[in-house]
Write a protein that holds these residues in place. Structure first.
Motif, PDB file in Angstrom:
ATOM      1  N   VAL A  43       0.813  -1.302  -0.056  1.00 32.69           N
ATOM      2  CA  VAL A  43      -0.189   0.004  -0.025  1.00 32.69           C
ATOM      3  C   VAL A  43       1.040   1.130   0.040  1.00 32.69           C
ATOM      4  CG1 VAL A  43      -1.504   1.421   1.497  1.00 32.69           C
ATOM      5  CG2 VAL A  43      -2.054  -0.972   0.893  1.00 32.69           C
ATOM      6  N   LEU A  44       1.989   1.270   1.004  1.00 31.09           N
ATOM      7  CA  LEU A  44       2.700   2.344   0.943  1.00 31.09           C
ATOM      8  C   LEU A  44       3.464   2.686  -0.222  1.00 31.09           C
ATOM      9  CD1 LEU A  44       3.957   2.155   4.708  1.00 31.09           C
ATOM     10  CD2 LEU A  44       2.158   3.623   3.968  1.00 31.09           C
ATOM     11  N   GLU A  45       3.951   1.524  -0.819  1.00 27.82           N
ATOM     12  CA  GLU A  45       4.648   1.499  -2.251  1.00 27.82           C
ATOM     13  C   GLU A  45       3.831   2.159  -3.218  1.00 27.82           C
ATOM     14  OE1 GLU A  45       7.908   1.488  -4.385  1.00 27.82           O
ATOM     15  OE2 GLU A  45       8.100   0.481  -2.379  1.00 27.82           O
ATOM     16  N   ALA A  46       2.549   1.704  -3.220  1.00 30.60           N
ATOM     17  CA  ALA A  46       1.514   2.182  -4.387  1.00 30.60           C
ATOM     18  C   ALA A  46       1.301   3.718  -4.194  1.00 30.60           C
ATOM     19  CB  ALA A  46       0.094   1.504  -4.342  1.00 30.60           C
ATOM     20  N   GLU A  47       1.139   4.126  -3.040  1.00 32.50           N
ATOM     21  CA  GLU A  47       1.153   5.698  -2.667  1.00 32.50           C
ATOM     22  C   GLU A  47       2.068   6.483  -3.214  1.00 32.50           C
ATOM     23  OE1 GLU A  47      -2.161   6.161   0.874  1.00 32.50           O
ATOM     24  OE2 GLU A  47       0.015   6.121   1.154  1.00 32.50           O
ATOM     25  N   GLU A  48       3.280   5.854  -3.023  1.00 34.97           N
ATOM     26  CA  GLU A  48       4.629   6.627  -3.369  1.00 34.97           C
ATOM     27  C   GLU A  48       4.983   6.420  -4.953  1.00 34.97           C
ATOM     28  OE1 GLU A  48       6.165   8.982  -1.668  1.00 34.97           O
ATOM     29  OE2 GLU A  48       4.837   8.183   0.255  1.00 34.97           O
ATOM     30  N   HIS A  49       4.557   5.321  -5.455  1.00 38.84           N
ATOM     31  CA  HIS A  49       4.866   5.312  -6.907  1.00 38.84           C
ATOM     32  C   HIS A  49       3.588   5.724  -7.797  1.00 38.84           C
ATOM     33  CE1 HIS A  49       6.565   2.880 -10.437  1.00 38.84           C
ATOM     34  NE2 HIS A  49       5.224   2.790 -10.769  1.00 38.84           N
ATOM     35  N   GLY A  50       2.400   5.714  -7.285  1.00 40.48           N
ATOM     36  CA  GLY A  50       1.408   6.500  -7.905  1.00 40.48           C
ATOM     37  C   GLY A  50       1.129   7.779  -7.723  1.00 40.48           C
ATOM     38  N   GLN A  51       1.839   8.603  -6.471  1.00 39.49           N
ATOM     39  CA  GLN A  51       1.175   9.827  -6.170  1.00 39.49           C
ATOM     40  C   GLN A  51      -0.239   9.724  -5.752  1.00 39.49           C
ATOM     41  OE1 GLN A  51       2.190  11.680  -9.893  1.00 39.49           O
ATOM     42  NE2 GLN A  51       4.374  12.576  -8.728  1.00 39.49           N
ATOM     43  N   LEU A  52      -0.636   8.699  -4.954  1.00 41.24           N
ATOM     44  CA  LEU A  52      -1.965   8.356  -4.568  1.00 41.24           C
ATOM     45  C   LEU A  52      -1.912   8.408  -3.012  1.00 41.24           C
ATOM     46  CD1 LEU A  52      -2.612   5.221  -6.809  1.00 41.24           C
ATOM     47  CD2 LEU A  52      -3.587   7.500  -7.090  1.00 41.24           C
ATOM     48  N   ALA A  53      -3.316   8.617  -2.552  1.00 36.74           N
ATOM     49  CA  ALA A  53      -3.653   8.420  -0.906  1.00 36.74           C
ATOM     50  C   ALA A  53      -4.733   7.299  -1.145  1.00 36.74           C
ATOM     51  CB  ALA A  53      -3.962   9.589  -0.576  1.00 36.74           C
ATOM     52  N   LEU A  54      -4.510   6.116  -0.698  1.00 39.81           N
ATOM     53  CA  LEU A  54      -5.383   5.010  -0.536  1.00 39.81           C
ATOM     54  C   LEU A  54      -5.870   5.029   0.591  1.00 39.81           C
ATOM     55  CD1 LEU A  54      -3.140   2.269  -2.391  1.00 39.81           C
ATOM     56  CD2 LEU A  54      -4.750   3.706  -3.594  1.00 39.81           C
ATOM     57  N   PHE A  55      -5.526   5.718   1.646  1.00 40.78           N
ATOM     58  CA  PHE A  55      -6.524   5.605   2.800  1.00 40.78           C
ATOM     59  C   PHE A  55      -6.327   7.171   3.315  1.00 40.78           C
ATOM     60  CE2 PHE A  55      -2.184   4.329   3.545  1.00 40.78           C
ATOM     61  CZ  PHE A  55      -1.652   5.172   4.604  1.00 40.78           C
ATOM     62  N   PRO A  56      -7.393   7.491   4.004  1.00 42.93           N
ATOM     63  CA  PRO A  56      -7.435   9.103   4.462  1.00 42.93           C
ATOM     64  C   PRO A  56      -6.100   9.538   5.043  1.00 42.93           C
ATOM     65  CG  PRO A  56      -9.416   7.690   4.827  1.00 42.93           C
ATOM     66  CD  PRO A  56      -8.622   6.717   4.525  1.00 42.93           C
ATOM     67  N   GLN A  57      -5.730  10.867   4.578  1.00 45.60           N
ATOM     68  CA  GLN A  57      -4.638  11.449   5.320  1.00 45.60           C
ATOM     69  C   GLN A  57      -4.702  12.870   4.805  1.00 45.60           C
ATOM     70  OE1 GLN A  57      -0.969   9.973   2.659  1.00 45.60           O
ATOM     71  NE2 GLN A  57      -2.444   8.509   2.567  1.00 45.60           N
ATOM     72  N   THR A  58      -4.116  13.745   5.611  1.00 48.24           N
ATOM     73  CA  THR A  58      -3.995  15.172   5.344  1.00 48.24           C
ATOM     74  C   THR A  58      -2.459  15.164   4.479  1.00 48.24           C
ATOM     75  OG1 THR A  58      -5.052  15.664   7.428  1.00 48.24           O
ATOM     76  CG2 THR A  58      -3.753  17.395   6.243  1.00 48.24           C
ATOM     77  N   VAL A  59      -2.630  16.074   3.293  1.00 45.84           N
ATOM     78  CA  VAL A  59      -1.560  16.203   2.613  1.00 45.84           C
ATOM     79  C   VAL A  59      -1.152  17.691   2.943  1.00 45.84           C
ATOM     80  CG1 VAL A  59      -0.663  16.351   0.126  1.00 45.84           C
ATOM     81  CG2 VAL A  59      -1.925  14.777   0.963  1.00 45.84           C
ATOM     82  N   ARG A  60       0.131  18.361   3.092  1.00 38.06           N
ATOM     83  CA  ARG A  60       0.500  19.593   3.118  1.00 38.06           C
ATOM     84  C   ARG A  60       1.654  19.932   2.026  1.00 38.06           C
ATOM     85  NH1 ARG A  60       2.982  20.654   8.565  1.00 38.06           N
ATOM     86  NH2 ARG A  60       0.904  20.862   9.187  1.00 38.06           N
ATOM     87  N   VAL A  61       1.539  20.831   1.238  1.00 43.02           N
ATOM     88  CA  VAL A  61       2.251  21.402   0.242  1.00 43.02           C
ATOM     89  C   VAL A  61       2.749  22.712   0.711  1.00 43.02           C
ATOM     90  CG1 VAL A  61       2.465  21.767  -2.323  1.00 43.02           C
ATOM     91  CG2 VAL A  61       0.614  19.814  -1.483  1.00 43.02           C
ATOM     92  N   THR A  62       4.185  22.706   0.695  1.00 42.87           N
ATOM     93  CA  THR A  62       4.504  24.102   0.649  1.00 42.87           C
ATOM     94  C   THR A  62       5.326  24.400  -0.632  1.00 42.87           C
ATOM     95  OG1 THR A  62       5.047  23.463   3.086  1.00 42.87           O
ATOM     96  CG2 THR A  62       6.182  25.418   2.379  1.00 42.87           C
ATOM     97  N   LEU A  63       4.912  25.538  -0.926  1.00 44.50           N
ATOM     98  CA  LEU A  63       5.605  26.400  -2.199  1.00 44.50           C
ATOM     99  C   LEU A  63       6.285  27.530  -1.868  1.00 44.50           C
ATOM    100  CD1 LEU A  63       2.367  25.967  -4.309  1.00 44.50           C
ATOM    101  CD2 LEU A  63       4.295  24.422  -4.534  1.00 44.50           C
ATOM    102  N   ASP A  64       7.636  27.787  -2.222  1.00 43.87           N
ATOM    103  CA  ASP A  64       8.297  29.262  -2.318  1.00 43.87           C
ATOM    104  C   ASP A  64       7.410  30.237  -2.536  1.00 43.87           C
ATOM    105  OD1 ASP A  64      10.367  27.803  -0.889  1.00 43.87           O
ATOM    106  OD2 ASP A  64      11.441  27.712  -2.696  1.00 43.87           O
ATOM    107  N   ALA A  65       6.644  30.001  -3.849  1.00 47.34           N
ATOM    108  CA  ALA A  65       5.721  30.868  -4.362  1.00 47.34           C
ATOM    109  C   ALA A  65       4.790  30.243  -5.088  1.00 47.34           C
ATOM    110  CB  ALA A  65       6.528  31.794  -5.203  1.00 47.34           C
TER     111      ALA A  65
END
Length: 178
Positions: A43-65
């Motif tokens: 499951v963890l490999e699939a999430e990383e390989h496919g840029q997916l979230a297979l179970f509920p989680q919070t995602v934080r994205v930080t951009l310089d701009a």
């Protein structure tokens, strides 16, 4: 861009029978804890390989701009709730955007581009129950868990690669970068 997955707790298979059948494992002949661990690793490999979230989680994205364009594709999908998207620019709440939902959600500016560092948080993932995950992905997870099962113990490290079926199926869900 920095992408963080917060409160990431993978669900465990409650019923291992499908995985046992797929791996042709005798229910009395193998440790269920190890089999579950192999599934979680898949499951963890699939999430990383496919840029997916297979179970509920919070995602934080930080951009310089904010990027040059007026749209920004969220790096991990699917979006659980469009209302869950919160954005700050230089530490101040920023709300001049619309959220386009779907497998690969996008934020589209409705006003001026924000200045300074931008932080975006949102809820991503599928449902906890494995039957809510698309059938092809569920099969790919079992196939990768089987690959881990077959490669257990000391052996050739090259044999512990991704299953070709897993890579192909998960690759279909991977977002296109524009």
């Amino acid at each position: 861009m920095i992408v963080q997955r917060l409160d990431r707790t993978p669900w465990l298979l409650e019923d291992l029978q499908d995985l046992r059948d797929h791996a042709r494992v005798d229910p009395n002949g193998y440790d269920d804890v190890a089999l579950r661990r192999m599934f979680v690793a898949a499951v963890l490999e699939a999430e990383e390989h496919g840029q997916l979230a297979l179970f509920p989680q919070t995602v934080r994205v930080t951009l310089d701009a904010w990027p040059r364009g007026h749209t920004f594709r969220l790096p991990i999908g699917p979006l659980l709730d469009w209302d869950s998207v919160s954005t700050t620019a230089d530490g101040q709440p920023f709300e001049d955007f619309n959220t386009m939902t779907g497998q690969w959600p996008v934020l589209r500016l409705t006003g001026a581009r924000p200045c300074g560092q931008v932080v975006i948080e949102y809820a991503s993932g599928c449902e906890y129950q494995s039957h809510k995950i698309p059938t092809d992905l569920a099969h790919a997870l079992m196939d990768q868990a089987l690959a881990y099962y077959d490669a257990r113990g000391p052996g050739d490290p090259k044999a512990q690669a991704l299953s070709p079926h897993f890579a192909r199926i998960v690759g279909r869900y991977r977002g296109v970068r524009i």
